[in-house]
Write an enzyme that holds these catalytic residues in place. Structure first.
Site, PDB file in Angstrom:
ATOM      1  N   TYR A 139     -21.657  21.242 -44.675  1.00  0.00           N
ATOM      2  CA  TYR A 139     -20.906  21.783 -43.546  1.00  0.00           C
ATOM      3  C   TYR A 139     -21.815  22.593 -42.633  1.00  0.00           C
ATOM      4  O   TYR A 139     -21.853  22.380 -41.414  1.00  0.00           O
ATOM      5  CB  TYR A 139     -19.748  22.643 -44.049  1.00  0.00           C
ATOM      6  CG  TYR A 139     -19.140  23.519 -42.971  1.00  0.00           C
ATOM      7  CD1 TYR A 139     -18.380  22.956 -41.953  1.00  0.00           C
ATOM      8  CD2 TYR A 139     -19.350  24.900 -42.973  1.00  0.00           C
ATOM      9  CE1 TYR A 139     -17.836  23.756 -40.952  1.00  0.00           C
ATOM     10  CE2 TYR A 139     -18.804  25.701 -41.981  1.00  0.00           C
ATOM     11  CZ  TYR A 139     -18.057  25.129 -40.978  1.00  0.00           C
ATOM     12  OH  TYR A 139     -17.526  25.928 -39.985  1.00  0.00           O
ATOM     13  N   LYS A 143     -23.062  22.013 -38.664  1.00  0.00           N
ATOM     14  CA  LYS A 143     -22.776  22.964 -37.590  1.00  0.00           C
ATOM     15  C   LYS A 143     -24.053  23.508 -36.968  1.00  0.00           C
ATOM     16  O   LYS A 143     -24.109  23.766 -35.759  1.00  0.00           O
ATOM     17  CB  LYS A 143     -21.908  24.106 -38.112  1.00  0.00           C
ATOM     18  CG  LYS A 143     -20.506  23.702 -38.518  1.00  0.00           C
ATOM     19  CD  LYS A 143     -19.692  23.195 -37.326  1.00  0.00           C
ATOM     20  CE  LYS A 143     -19.310  24.289 -36.371  1.00  0.00           C
ATOM     21  NZ  LYS A 143     -18.400  23.819 -35.288  1.00  0.00           N
TER      22      LYS A 143
END
Length: 342
Positions: A139, A143
């Protein structure tokens, strides 16, 4: 000037759309999900940021883009989904916005990719924080790469500003983002095993206002941390106990133990249940590296003024309890209907 909000059906997105509409702005939403609450006069387009045709169509006549769409959780059956949605989706949006000559582009990032420099002490200004080279998991890697793409576009002359919310809480979090899921977990747990780390909680409505300020007043190529109050988790748990009126036994656990337990939960979720675990190793690693983020830059340059967090925490917990009670009543009703049908 028409504003396009990707991810406008999400937690932050729905509050941003409401704030923009309240100002009389013409708003269009691009999302894969229909909003739970349709704001009057807001145009909704069902589509993905991974679909160049849908993105280009949604960009027609748009002067400002708020790019919020992304996968916010830290577990997916296919970890590549994080890269596809968070990074490739951002690349698709930037390419379409450049093609259409969009006047301003706001990229919504996350505090999870910001960590204290090794030689820094105390509170660190957001302009001094850079995405870590080695992210804690899929994740955060996605990002960090997405923010890199946004800042690269700004460096090339495209008017991009980055807004970085911390941990938003508040009402109407229908999908339960990680902060709300954490609060609901502790609200319902009589025995609370927790890792004591710094959390920065912020009212989601202040985040929405901050994103608007960042797009309108932010300097191109700059990041603005949109946070609230930095407090340790053990203090949050005391608030949960006081506000809920329920007795809890809170037990702090060492970081290494928490990471090992979360790794086991990841393994079970990845290989057996194929369902989101109650905690992830990536989440623990983020917590272990969490720092006290400064919002001085957003305060001084944007006029960003977040409200005190305790009233919002009370409102959030009340919302979570009511939502849970409504879900329980709905389940009872379904069972009753099923019994009657038989």
């Amino acid at each position: 000037m028409r504003a396009l909000v990707t991810g406008g059906s999400g937690f932050i997105g729905q509050h941003l759309v409401s704030a923009l509409a309240a100002r009389g702005e013409t708003v269009r939403v691009l999302d894969v999900r229909t909003p739970t609450h349709l704001v009057p006069d807001v145009e909704f387009i069902e589509g993905s940021v991974l679909d160049p045709v849908a993105v280009d169509s949604a960009m027609t006549g748009v002067g400002a883009v708020y790019h919020l769409a992304g996968l916010p959780g830290m577990w997916m059956p296919d970890k590549e989904d994080f890269h596809r949605v968070n990074c490739v989706g951002t690349e698709t949006m930037l390419a379409a916005a450049k093609k259409r000559g969009v006047a301003r582009f706001l990229h919504c990032s996350t505090e999870s990719i910001l960590f204290r420099a090794k030689d820094s002490q105390g509170v660190v200004a957001d302009e001094d924080l850079q995405p870590a080279q080695m992210m804690p998991g899929a994740y955060t890697r996605s990002k960090a790469l997405a923010e890199e793409r946004a800042l690269e576009a700004a460096a090339s002359g495209f008017p991009v500003v980055v807004g970085t919310p911390t941990m938003p809480i508040g009402p109407h979090d229908h999908g339960l983002t990680p902060p709300s899921a954490m609060l609901r977990h502790f609200l319902n747990s009589r025995i609370q095993l927790y890792l004591d780390f710094i959390v920065n909680l912020v009212d989601v409505r202040d985040v929405a206002s901050g994103l608007i300020l960042a797009l309108e007043r932010g300097r191109v190529g700059h990041r603005y941390v949109l946070g609230g109050e930095s407090i340790r988790l053990r203090r949050v748990l005391r608030h949960v106990a006081e506000i809920s009126g329920r007795r809890h036994l809170a037990i702090s656990v060492p970081g290494r133990f928490a990471e090992l337990a979360a790794t086991m939960l990841d393994f079970v979720a990845d290989n057996i249940t194929r369902r989101p675990p109650t905690g992830t190793a990536e989440g623990v690693r983020i917590a272990l590296r969490a720092t006290d983020l400064s919002i001085d830059k957003a305060r001084c340059e944007l006029g960003y003024l977040p409200r005190p967090i305790e009233p919002t925490l009370r409102e959030t917990l009340a919302y979570l309890r009511n939502a849970e009670n409504n879900d329980a009543m709905f389940d009872v009703g379904k069972r009753a209907l099923g019994t009657a049908a038989h």
